[in-house]
Scaffold this active site. Structure first.
Site, mmCIF file in Angstrom:
data_model
loop_
_atom_site.group_PDB
_atom_site.id
_atom_site.type_symbol
_atom_site.label_atom_id
_atom_site.label_comp_id
_atom_site.label_asym_id
_atom_site.label_seq_id
_atom_site.Cartn_x
_atom_site.Cartn_y
_atom_site.Cartn_z
ATOM 1 N N HIS A 1 0.814 -1.220 0.000
ATOM 2 C CA HIS A 1 0.000 0.000 0.000
ATOM 3 C C HIS A 1 0.850 1.274 0.000
ATOM 4 C CE1 HIS A 1 -3.676 2.182 0.231
ATOM 5 N NE2 HIS A 1 -4.381 1.210 0.776
ATOM 6 N N SER A 2 2.116 1.171 0.363
ATOM 7 C CA SER A 2 2.967 2.359 0.366
ATOM 8 C C SER A 2 3.210 2.891 -1.037
ATOM 9 C CB SER A 2 4.313 2.044 1.036
ATOM 10 O OG SER A 2 4.966 0.970 0.371
#
Length: 458
Positions: A127-128
């Site tokens: 998700h980063s």
């Protein structure tokens, strides 16, 4: 935001399951992927903590070996239950973490015929790198032609109304926005730190659930049924989806409490077994891009692109009132009233701002997500069939693992279908298929009520 998504309690991975209408040639797929997907710089960069900047994450360019990111496991094409195999494969993925020594993404090609696809590709991205909207936009930008999406309707005030009604309406809207935002900010803080949801069979314990594997299941509905209810009740697709979710959760919990009362045996579904005043809150994620839409790949990779790559998401707290209603259309009325109220607040933008402030200036533990029962996201998908990376798509199903809740529901439409994708911790929700059945039954009851009351627009 990349730093926040590397914290233990929010070390989240995005999973996008794409079903294709024919078998995939892995070599051709890798070549197409290199010529399209890898043009975006985030997918050819490492995330490196710069100690001189207090551990701030830097993006460092690296060479990408496509064979280390595209997995093609051997599968038995004659296995007894290919759908179960794909589901188990994704569940096993959720038990693993990616190394930061490589760009944090991979593709898994499963050339296996299932009930609704000839082959399946599982895309996993940390998700980063970006949020789900960015990733879906990137995948769709790799299609043969940019797809179309439902148009957003905006409310407007008649110019013939005169200056005073317009001035009064705008002044009242601003004051209402400020008041609602203050109230919602207080509720966000309270929910995050001390105002907890009721401990129901859907609620995770206070800590530890973010590290557990997930079972990701999907149920497909007719989008025409949803639109029939929408048009008859003069609401939106989002209102209908939230209403059926509230009704489905109520049915599921009623059964669970009924089984507890009768020592595990099922009770009549019409009997009300629910405790009073259940507090069940969803973290409802909102896309905060100023120019939402799908852009060509060449536009997406530009600096300062209108596509606004990254984690441009905020969230609001959405309370589900758990109760059995005599009239299923009351669920629609509840959902519309709550969503109309949430449209008149800056809560989502405030939460994104607050997360950035806490991550940059304070210990990252302060930037945690509120302690709610579930996460919820609803996005409109393409209205016509598309091809991604040279292959025609049968379905798209996005989801997550690593989140600090036991239940996450993603809703996405594609052509004339709508899928509800559930990511569950099986230690808490051992029967996700039953929950899917209750969601399906909820839509059926609401639809039948609309038809029975004769409120369908001609």
């Amino acid at each position: 935001m990349a730093r926040m998504f590397h914290q233990p309690e929010s070390n989240i991975y995005i999973i996008i399951i794409v079903g294709y209408k024919r078998l995939i040639d892995p070599n051709v797929y890798k070549t197409t992927l290199t010529e399209t997907f890898l043009k975006h710089p985030r997918f050819s960069c490492l995330q490196v903590a710069d100690e001189k900047s207090g551990g701030e994450v830097k993006w460092v360019k690296t060479n990408v070996d496509i064979n280390k990111h595209v997995k093609v496991p051997m599968v038995d094409p004659y296995m007894a239950s290919p759908d179960k195999f794909v589901e188990d494969y994704v569940a096993n993925l959720s038990k693993t973490q990616m190394s930061m020594s490589l760009p944090m993404w991979d593709f898994h090609i499963l050339n296996l015929k299932t009930s609704d696809a000839e082959s399946t590709v599982v895309v996993r991205v940390h998700h980063s790198l970006a949020d789900g909207t960015s990733l879906m936009a990137l995948l769709l930008s790799c299609s043969d032609a940019l797809p179309s999406f439902p148009a957003m309707k905006k409310k407007s005030i008649s110019r013939g109304a005169g200056w005073f009604p317009i001035w009064f309406w705008k002044s009242w809207s601003v004051m209402l926005l400020m008041w609602n935002t203050l109230v919602d900010i207080w509720m966000c803080v309270a929910t995050t730190y001390f105002l907890k949801d009721t401990q129901t069979p859907l609620k995770a314990p206070s800590s530890g659930v973010a590290f557990t594997p997930r079972r990701i299941v999907r149920r497909t509905f007719s989008l025409d049924d949803v639109k029939l209810v929408k048009n008859a009740t003069h609401t939106t697709v989002n209102d209908v989806v939230l209403a059926m979710t509230q009704a489905g959760l109520s049915r599921y919990l009623n059964r669970k409490y009924g089984q507890a009362k009768s020592d595990g045996e099922a009770r009549e579904s019409c009997e009300n077994n629910l405790p009073n005043n259940i507090r069940l809150t969803a973290t409802l994620f909102i896309n905060l891009r100023t120019s939402p839409g799908i852009y060509a790949l060449e536009e997406m990779v530009k600096n300062n692109s209108k596509a606004e790559w990254g984690n441009k998401i905020g969230y609001v707290l959405y309370p589900f009132k758990i109760e059995l209603k005599d009239n299923p259309l009351d669920y629609i009325r509840d959902a519309k009233a709550k969503i109309d109220r949430k449209k008149a607040t800056l809560e989502a933008k405030f939460r994104l701002f607050l997360a950035k402030v806490f991550v940059r200036f304070y210990p990252t533990k302060l930037a945690k997500f509120p302690s709610t029962t579930m996460w919820f996201s609803n996005v409109a998908g393409p209205q016509e069939p598309i091809s991604i990376l040279g292959n025609q798509v049968a379905f798209i199903a996005p989801s997550l693992y690593g989140q600090p809740v036991a239940l996450t529901i993603h809703v996405v439409s594609y052509v004339n279908k709508m899928s509800m994708v559930l990511s569950v911790d099986e230690n808490i929700i051992a029967d996700p298929y039953q929950l899917c059945d209750d969601l399906e039954e909820a839509l059926k009851l609401i639809k039948n009520c609309v038809i029975g009351e004769g409120v369908i627009d001609n």
